[in-house]
Design a protein around this motif. Sequence first.
Motif, PDB file in Angstrom:
ATOM      1  N   GLY A   1      -0.843 -23.794  -2.567  1.00  0.00           N
ATOM      2  CA  GLY A   1      -1.275 -22.778  -3.469  1.00  0.00           C
ATOM      3  C   GLY A   1      -1.139 -21.430  -3.111  1.00  0.00           C
ATOM      4  N   TYR A   2      -0.364 -21.172  -2.315  1.00  0.00           N
ATOM      5  CA  TYR A   2       0.076 -19.646  -2.549  1.00  0.00           C
ATOM      6  C   TYR A   2       1.308 -19.498  -1.885  1.00  0.00           C
ATOM      7  N   ASP A   3       1.987 -18.254  -2.457  1.00  0.00           N
ATOM      8  CA  ASP A   3       3.263 -17.773  -2.182  1.00  0.00           C
ATOM      9  C   ASP A   3       3.277 -16.604  -1.202  1.00  0.00           C
ATOM     10  N   PHE A   4       3.260 -16.588   0.110  1.00  0.00           N
ATOM     11  CA  PHE A   4       2.815 -15.773   0.967  1.00  0.00           C
ATOM     12  C   PHE A   4       3.948 -14.712   0.748  1.00  0.00           C
ATOM     13  N   SER A   5       5.307 -14.992   0.532  1.00  0.00           N
ATOM     14  CA  SER A   5       6.327 -13.948   0.418  1.00  0.00           C
ATOM     15  C   SER A   5       6.000 -13.128  -0.867  1.00  0.00           C
ATOM     16  N   PHE A   6       5.776 -13.729  -1.985  1.00  0.00           N
ATOM     17  CA  PHE A   6       5.368 -12.961  -3.201  1.00  0.00           C
ATOM     18  C   PHE A   6       4.059 -12.212  -3.305  1.00  0.00           C
ATOM     19  N   GLU A   7       2.889 -12.760  -2.849  1.00  0.00           N
ATOM     20  CA  GLU A   7       1.945 -12.054  -2.633  1.00  0.00           C
ATOM     21  C   GLU A   7       1.599 -11.394  -1.456  1.00  0.00           C
ATOM     22  N   LYS A   8       2.657 -11.299  -0.485  1.00  0.00           N
ATOM     23  CA  LYS A   8       2.369 -10.261   0.618  1.00  0.00           C
ATOM     24  C   LYS A   8       0.820 -10.935   1.260  1.00  0.00           C
ATOM     25  N   SER A   9       0.793 -12.073   1.681  1.00  0.00           N
ATOM     26  CA  SER A   9      -0.594 -12.773   2.201  1.00  0.00           C
ATOM     27  C   SER A   9      -0.350 -13.460   3.361  1.00  0.00           C
ATOM     28  N   GLY A  10       1.102 -13.717   3.822  1.00  0.00           N
ATOM     29  CA  GLY A  10       1.193 -14.635   4.759  1.00  0.00           C
ATOM     30  C   GLY A  10       0.411 -14.556   6.120  1.00  0.00           C
ATOM     31  N   ASN A  11       0.483 -13.202   6.688  1.00  0.00           N
ATOM     32  CA  ASN A  11      -0.464 -13.255   8.034  1.00  0.00           C
ATOM     33  C   ASN A  11      -1.960 -13.311   7.794  1.00  0.00           C
TER      34      ASN A  11
ATOM     35  N   GLY B   1       8.922 -12.261  10.707  1.00  0.00           N
ATOM     36  CA  GLY B   1       8.315 -11.471   9.649  1.00  0.00           C
ATOM     37  C   GLY B   1       7.467 -10.048   9.929  1.00  0.00           C
ATOM     38  N   GLY B   2       7.156  -9.884  11.299  1.00  0.00           N
ATOM     39  CA  GLY B   2       6.594  -8.579  11.674  1.00  0.00           C
ATOM     40  C   GLY B   2       5.310  -8.811  11.898  1.00  0.00           C
ATOM     41  N   GLY B   3       4.786  -7.927  12.915  1.00  0.00           N
ATOM     42  CA  GLY B   3       3.532  -8.027  13.226  1.00  0.00           C
ATOM     43  C   GLY B   3       2.418  -7.047  12.455  1.00  0.00           C
ATOM     44  N   ILE B   4       2.773  -6.812  11.351  1.00  0.00           N
ATOM     45  CA  ILE B   4       1.732  -6.175  10.233  1.00  0.00           C
ATOM     46  C   ILE B   4       0.918  -7.449   9.810  1.00  0.00           C
ATOM     47  N   VAL B   5      -0.066  -7.301   9.393  1.00  0.00           N
ATOM     48  CA  VAL B   5      -0.839  -8.050   8.841  1.00  0.00           C
ATOM     49  C   VAL B   5      -1.215  -8.015   7.125  1.00  0.00           C
ATOM     50  N   ASP B   6      -0.431  -8.550   6.400  1.00  0.00           N
ATOM     51  CA  ASP B   6      -0.870  -8.591   4.959  1.00  0.00           C
ATOM     52  C   ASP B   6      -1.865  -9.568   4.421  1.00  0.00           C
ATOM     53  N   VAL B   7      -2.779  -8.921   3.751  1.00  0.00           N
ATOM     54  CA  VAL B   7      -3.797  -9.947   3.353  1.00  0.00           C
ATOM     55  C   VAL B   7      -3.709 -10.384   2.003  1.00  0.00           C
ATOM     56  N   MET B   8      -3.424  -9.330   1.171  1.00  0.00           N
ATOM     57  CA  MET B   8      -3.243  -9.798  -0.389  1.00  0.00           C
ATOM     58  C   MET B   8      -2.650  -8.500  -0.906  1.00  0.00           C
TER      59      MET B   8
END
Length: 415
Positions: A391-401, A42-49
Amino acid sequence: MREYDIVVIGGGLAGLMAAAAATKRGKKVTLLSLGSGTLTIGGGIVDVMGYLEGGIPAATPSAGLLQVGDGHPYKKIGRPAIEESIRFFKEICEQEGYSYIGNLDKTQWIPTAAGTLKPTCLVPKTMDTTELKKADKVTVLGFDALKDFYPSLIAKNFKKIPAFAQKEYEVVMVDPKLSEGRDVTALDVARWLDTEEGLASCIEKMRNVIDSGSVVIIPPVLGTRPDYAVKEKLEKALGCHFVETASVPPSITGLRLRTMLVRYLKKNGVRIVEQAIVAKSIVEDGKCVAVITEGVDRERTYNAKSFILANGGFYGGGLLAEPGKVIEPIFNLPVEAPTDHELWANYSLFSSEAQPFAKLGLDVDEKMRPLDANGKVLLNNVYVAGRNLRGYDFSFEKSGNGVAIASGYQAAMSV
């Protein structure tokens, strides 16, 4: 019998961060890892929201945090702990010589290999777009035989983005001579640039196709090591500024980040057991006293005072889907899920709604301890982090990392 303060189950970002926070507190930690998690995918960037309900872009990661629902992991963790976790993550990166840029108050839009812009929060310096935004002319550089990176497509699509439409784009290619009759991956090129001979050769080839002073969009190939040596040497030799894109696997930025975090853990005394298949637990009087791993030779028992479960949800085997139900296989923790599988998915091809199955997971309290349907803590010394959470969809929200960092940190700080 050896007993640890904490056993962390899972070698992805949530597990690595949990182990890092625990060792910071002086805990004796063992990490059981079956693989590298999704960092190298998924990559080394940090998606929060990145996106809210309905597919609406969050104005900033910070603004997005204020708008999540009550069942979201961020609500359980709380804003102060999220901010602390991000600070801690950046401190580790700075200490290890691979600093990240960004903060919760600003969305960073980084280029992708498809020529689009992706919203995120924290990125390595190789993805700093400051000079890219200011440039009048942009060079898009590709490598012969490198699959899944098409410079002409990037240039074409960037011209459709209002903020980048007026720039002039030039597409150039470099032949690393690595194909030998096969496709070349970003990892091949990065390893080539890791060597003195490869870097020198690449510099000479680049001199023939790019002008000094250029801003160059390049695939994520600036070395495999968690430092900026390759980027700095290229920029010094050529007088250019390089910007890596987000790309498809293998993720070089994710590989660098994992390498850095593993190095940090080992330097701080964390014992890491690779290829550890955690099969079951031993629970007595509402507490876990040990987990057991299976191997080709024998079972091994790991005793600890506390355990952090961060083994990746459906993607890492932390949750298993069976007919009419979802199970958590190590502690047999309850997962609430519709018995009708038709309700697990959103079947619209182009939809602005999250996937129901992605939100399935374990319910926890504010300390990340698992709860039953009535809100009662099931195991007082077990904590949950990462994609096992509901409670969260990391892919949809871009919140996984972001969730991985915050929940791993919170779990470790709650022990």
